[in-house]
Structures are given as C-alpha cells and as structure tokens.
Write an enzyme that holds these catalytic residues in place. Structure first.
Site, PDB file in Angstrom:
ATOM      1  N   ASP A  52       0.879  -1.160   0.000  1.00 38.21           N
ATOM      2  CA  ASP A  52       0.000   0.000   0.000  1.00 38.21           C
ATOM      3  C   ASP A  52       0.925   1.221   0.000  1.00 38.21           C
ATOM      4  O   ASP A  52       2.122   1.096   0.284  1.00 38.21           O
ATOM      5  CB  ASP A  52      -0.884  -0.030   1.253  1.00 38.21           C
ATOM      6  CG  ASP A  52      -1.859   1.129   1.301  1.00 38.21           C
ATOM      7  OD1 ASP A  52      -2.222   1.645   0.218  1.00 38.21           O
ATOM      8  OD2 ASP A  52      -2.254   1.530   2.406  1.00 38.21           O
ATOM      9  N   ASP A  54      -0.179   4.909   1.226  1.00 41.01           N
ATOM     10  CA  ASP A  54      -0.427   5.815   2.349  1.00 41.01           C
ATOM     11  C   ASP A  54      -0.203   5.121   3.683  1.00 41.01           C
ATOM     12  O   ASP A  54      -0.798   4.076   3.962  1.00 41.01           O
ATOM     13  CB  ASP A  54      -1.850   6.371   2.272  1.00 41.01           C
ATOM     14  CG  ASP A  54      -2.058   7.211   1.025  1.00 41.01           C
ATOM     15  OD1 ASP A  54      -1.300   8.170   0.835  1.00 41.01           O
ATOM     16  OD2 ASP A  54      -2.966   6.892   0.231  1.00 41.01           O
TER      17      ASP A  54
END
Length: 560
Positions: A52, A54
């Site tokens: 991922d 963020d």
C-alpha cells in the site's frame, strides 16, 4: 573448523540445556528493528511483495499531518453551519488512539476488548466510569456487530476524526447556548442527534480527502508532512532481486506520482554511488485507484493510465503485464493473473487492518504484514517504564503470599484493599504513559479489540516494513507459543499428583502396550474369523501429521 547446525542438532538433547532464555535473547534483533510474528512465515516461499502507499511506503509525520486534517475538517464543518467557536480547537495528539469505537446513540468514545467489554468510556473530554457507565451500558458491554450504532475508528486517517468527535461532544454538552440531551443536544426548537453529528463529521472527512485541499497542501510541503527514508530504495531493489514487487494504492495517479517521486528523490540509486532511478523502476506492477476493500472482492474494471496526463485511457485493459504501464482499478485476482502468482505466494504490506489486512487474508489467502507506526512508542513505554510492569508482578506475588496457606476451611479474610488500590494506581500510571486513552493494544491486563485483530489477521507486524531490511530473504519467521494461563503460570517441573483427587491427570495418552493390544485384537478376530474386521484400534502416528505452523506445509514442498 565450524560445526554446521545440522551436525549440532544431531544430539538434540544438548540444545535445551545450552539454549536458555538469556541465550535466545542474544539472537534477537534490536526491538526497534524487529518484525513480530503471529503466524510462521518462510520468506523463501514469498514470490511477490505487495505494498500500500499511504502510511506504508509513505509514512505521514505525526502530529503535523493529523493537525492538518483536523483543521481542514473543522473548516469544512463551519462552512456548512457549525459554530465558529470550533475554529479555536487545535489537534491534541495525546488524546486519541486507534481502534476506538464511537457510539452514535450516546456520543461516547469507547475502548473495548475483543468481545465488546468496555475498557474506557469518554463523553467528550469527560471520562465516565462506575454507575454512570452502567446507566447507558448495563453490562459494561456493547454488541459490536451493531454497525448501525457503533463505528470502529481503526485507521490512522481516523485519528483527527476521533479527536474532533470528542471536541464536538464536549462543546455541545458544556456550551450554555445548547441544551444537552442523552442522545444529542438542542438549540431552541432544533434538535441535533449524535448520529446526525457523526454523519456530518464523516461527510466532512470524506470531502476533505476527495474534494478538499488535503492532498494539495500535503504536496505543497512534502518535507513537513511525509517521512523520507534513504533505506527505501535499497530494500525494494533487494526485494526485486528475489521476487516481484507491486504497488496497489487507493490514491489517484497524480498524487501517487508526486508522493513516490519525493520518496525516491535521492542523488543516487539503491546504494550510494549507483545512478538514480525513477520510482517506477522499483516495481513490476503499479496499480492506482484500487478502491480497497472492494479490490479484494469483485473489484472494478482494469484500466490503463496515461502517465503524461494522469487520465484514464478508454476501454478495459486485457493484455499481459507490461513494464512501464500504470493500471487503475482491477482486483486482487487481476494482480494474481498478471504476476502469475497464487494467494500464499504474496506478502502484502499495509497499514489498514480492514482494507489491507483482513480482506486480503480472508478473501485471497495472501500472507500479511501490518505496519503499525505506533508500535515504536509502545515499545518505548514497554522498555522505558519496565519498573511499573515489575511492580505489578511484585504486587501479584504479594497478593498470592497472603492467601498461600488458606483453603476453603479458613475463616481468615486478608485485607487486600491497599494492594488493590496500589494495583489500580500502578495500572493507571502505566496506561497514562501511552496517552489519555492508554495503549493501543491493552488496558491493564486486558487486550483491546485492535490487538485481537492484529493477532488474528496479521501474519507479521512491525513499526515499519523497513525492518525487513534486517532479515535475509531466506528467513523463517517462527511464531512464539501463545501460552494459556495454565501454561504461562505453571513451571516446567515435575509435580506429584494424587490420582484419587485427579484421576484424569495420570491417564495415559502417550504410550500404548502394543503387545497387549495385539493380543486383544487377536482374541477379537478369532471370534469373527470369517470376517475381515475394520481397524478396531487407532495407531499413534509414526510421522509428523499435525499442522504446527502456518508455513510448514510439507506437501507443498514435495510438489515443488
């Protein structure tokens, strides 16, 4: 001449004698470099590393980033009619923690355990306990599956929202212009329920993230809001040498490109002296607009991104994996198809316990690595405040001493009130070391809902995925034994047991007199000699048949 481990293990009886707890500790990495294990994982079996962006690749600085989100959300609420006085509030990072539950009926922030039992209850900035709590929660318990009423604030993006909810409830409860009610507040003839207030906050947060200026202000001052780690290119380049690396983020391409360009903006490449490389070169597959957790189910249409404009090209992408192409949408099945991988081949690294970890684990069987930035502070308290933990252990011993020679015939009642008060005081001091809401993982001796989710869904977890840099890619992450109370509190010493008091304690379940068994079987088969009998007795397995670890499947090894 060095002795190999296989030779040293020939005499396995010598190992326990030489390998005490202190000896084991010296093989462990520093606490801040550690990766912690819930389920065993053999790194050499991992063929793909997924990320991922963020709060995983891009870690946002705290409390600067939360303060920005808080301010923008307050401004949005004021713009739709909320009181101007709210602009006086400033984000206080000592109050919120992740994993709290907001009760939209009574407006309370709750910290609960895995079963819904209340650990902490706060109405605004007022901490409620005792009879006051029981008025609203008679059994000090909530039905967690009542998702219409209870909302779990589980993500790092939820931290500003968590504090804002407390600010609003406290303001409307104590401001003389408003009349406080059990389920909301009144302004003259106007009534606002906590449920409506909560929905306004949720809408404002979404607006700030998707239509507001949060991303714009973040990009304008990346040094202020985003952590930049020089070890990132090195780790990803090493991962790419042993497997495939992909990025799957919910962010759009333009924002992703600016963040990732900053993260890899070094004058050199993976190592000092090597030439600089664009961030895209560190990934075999880049996918934006993933829309997790939908991504782990049916997903969306797979599109191709025009990297010059950031816009999507028309049509569905149906071709093979191509280097340099950035994809939009798709699903986890798409990832597996493009990379030629299956569930357990993939280690997915993310910070979102629901959107990243739970869904990838339950729906796809991907191996999971949860990034928990707060773990750095949790470990600091655990080590720096060890005297508090030691005092609690001493108090437990003192308590046991008072009851040591008493049984059911005793009329004596030791006065333990002072010990109980001290236990509560030390436990409170320990909780406050973490912040006003206490530890992310526990309240006293009880684990939180968040802790139970980490243990259930994350195979590995650490303060940062960069910690993988300190382990070889052949490493076997072995899970420690999870001890039950009868195992953690009983020493490994021989205890004489009275068979009359505990007849099951001496029941023999391990050794069988096979001669006696064969004789009995012979006697049985003689009486039914014309019929071939089924297996009348189970035989103890002579080979390993039980699954002891998540990642010790010998059948898979044989297939390979």
């Amino acid at each position: 001449m060095m002795t190999s481990w296989s030779d040293r293990l020939q005499n396995a009886a010598d190992v326990p004698a030489n390998m005490d707890k202190h000896a084991l500790k010296k093989y462990r990495r520093e606490a801040y470099h550690r990766v912690f294990v819930n389920r065993s994982l053999a790194m050499e079996k991992i063929k793909c590393f997924g990320f991922d962006m963020d709060y995983t690749l891009a870690v946002y600085k705290s409390p600067e980033y939360e303060s920005l989100g808080f301010e923008l959300t307050v401004e949005r609420l004021v713009s739709i009619g909320y009181p101007q006085e709210l602009l006086n509030f400033a984000y206080d990072s000592t109050f919120p923690t992740r994993g709290l539950v907001f009760d939209t009926l009574y407006g309370n922030l709750l910290k609960v355990d895995a079963y819904g039992n209340l650990l902490v209850c706060a109405h605004g900035f007022n901490f409620i306990r005792g009879p006051e709590t029981r008025e609203q929660y008679p059994n000090k318990f909530i039905q967690r599956d009542d998702t219409e009423r209870f909302y779990i604030l589980n993500t790092l993006f939820n931290l500003p929202e968590t504090y804002l909810l407390a600010c609003l409830v406290d303001f409307f409860t104590n401001c003389p212009r408003y009349t406080s009610c059990d389920t909301g507040f009144k302004d003259g003839d106007l009534f606002m329920s906590y449920r409506s207030m909560f929905q306004d906050v949720r809408d404002a947060v979404d607006w700030v993230h998707y239509k507001g200026s949060l991303k714009e202000k973040t990009v304008e001052n990346l040094e202020k809001y985003v952590v930049k780690d020089g070890k990132l290119p090195l780790l990803l380049s090493r991962m790419k040498e042993v497997g495939k690396v992909f990025l799957a983020t919910n962010s759009d391409y333009k924002y992703t490109d600016k963040i990732m360009t900053y993260l890899f903006d070094f004058p050199h490449g993976p190592k000092p002296g090597s030439s600089h490389r664009p961030w895209q070169s560190y990934f075999d597959l880049i996918l934006v607009d993933a829309r997790k957790p939908l991504f782990f189910g049916e997903g969306t249409v797979l599109r191709q991104v025009d990297t010059k404009t950031g816009k999507l090209k028309i049509g569905t992408y149906t071709g093979p994996l191509q280097h340099g192409i950035v994809y939009s949408g798709g699903s986890s099945d798409t990832i597996c198809d493009l990379l030629g991988a299956k569930g357990k081949d993939i280690l997915y690294i993310g910070d979102h316990i629901f959107g990243d970890i739970l869904k990838s684990k339950k729906r796809q069987g991907w191996r999971t690595f949860l990034v928990i930035p707060e773990l750095a502070q949790e470990l600091h308290v655990w080590t720096d405040k060890s005297s508090l933990f030691e005092e609690l252990q001493s108090l437990d011993i003192f308590l046991a001493e008072l009851y040591k020679h008493l049984d059911s015939s005793s009329n004596e009642r030791p006065d333990i009130s002072s010990i109980q008060r001290r236990i509560k005081k030390v436990t409170h001091d320990m909780d406050m070391c973490y912040g006003m809401m206490g530890s992310l993982f526990r309240s006293g001796s009880r684990q939180t809902l968040f802790a139970s989710q980490v243990m259930r869904y994350a195979d590995l977890y650490a303060a940062s995925f960069i910690n993988l840099l300190y382990y070889p890619f052949s490493y076997l992450f072995r899970a420690a034994h999870v001890l039950m109370p009868h195992e953690s509190t009983v020493e490994h010493t021989h205890v004489d047991i009275n068979e009359m008091e505990s007849p099951l304690a001496t029941r023999n379940r391990t050794s069988v007199d096979f001669k006696d068994t064969d004789y009995k079987r012979h006697q049985l088969t003689r009486s039914i000699s014309e019929i071939k009998p089924p297996n009348l007795f189970p035989l103890a397995p002579q080979e390993i048949t039980h699954c002891h670890d998540e990642d010790d499947d010998e059948e898979e090894e044989e297939e390979e």
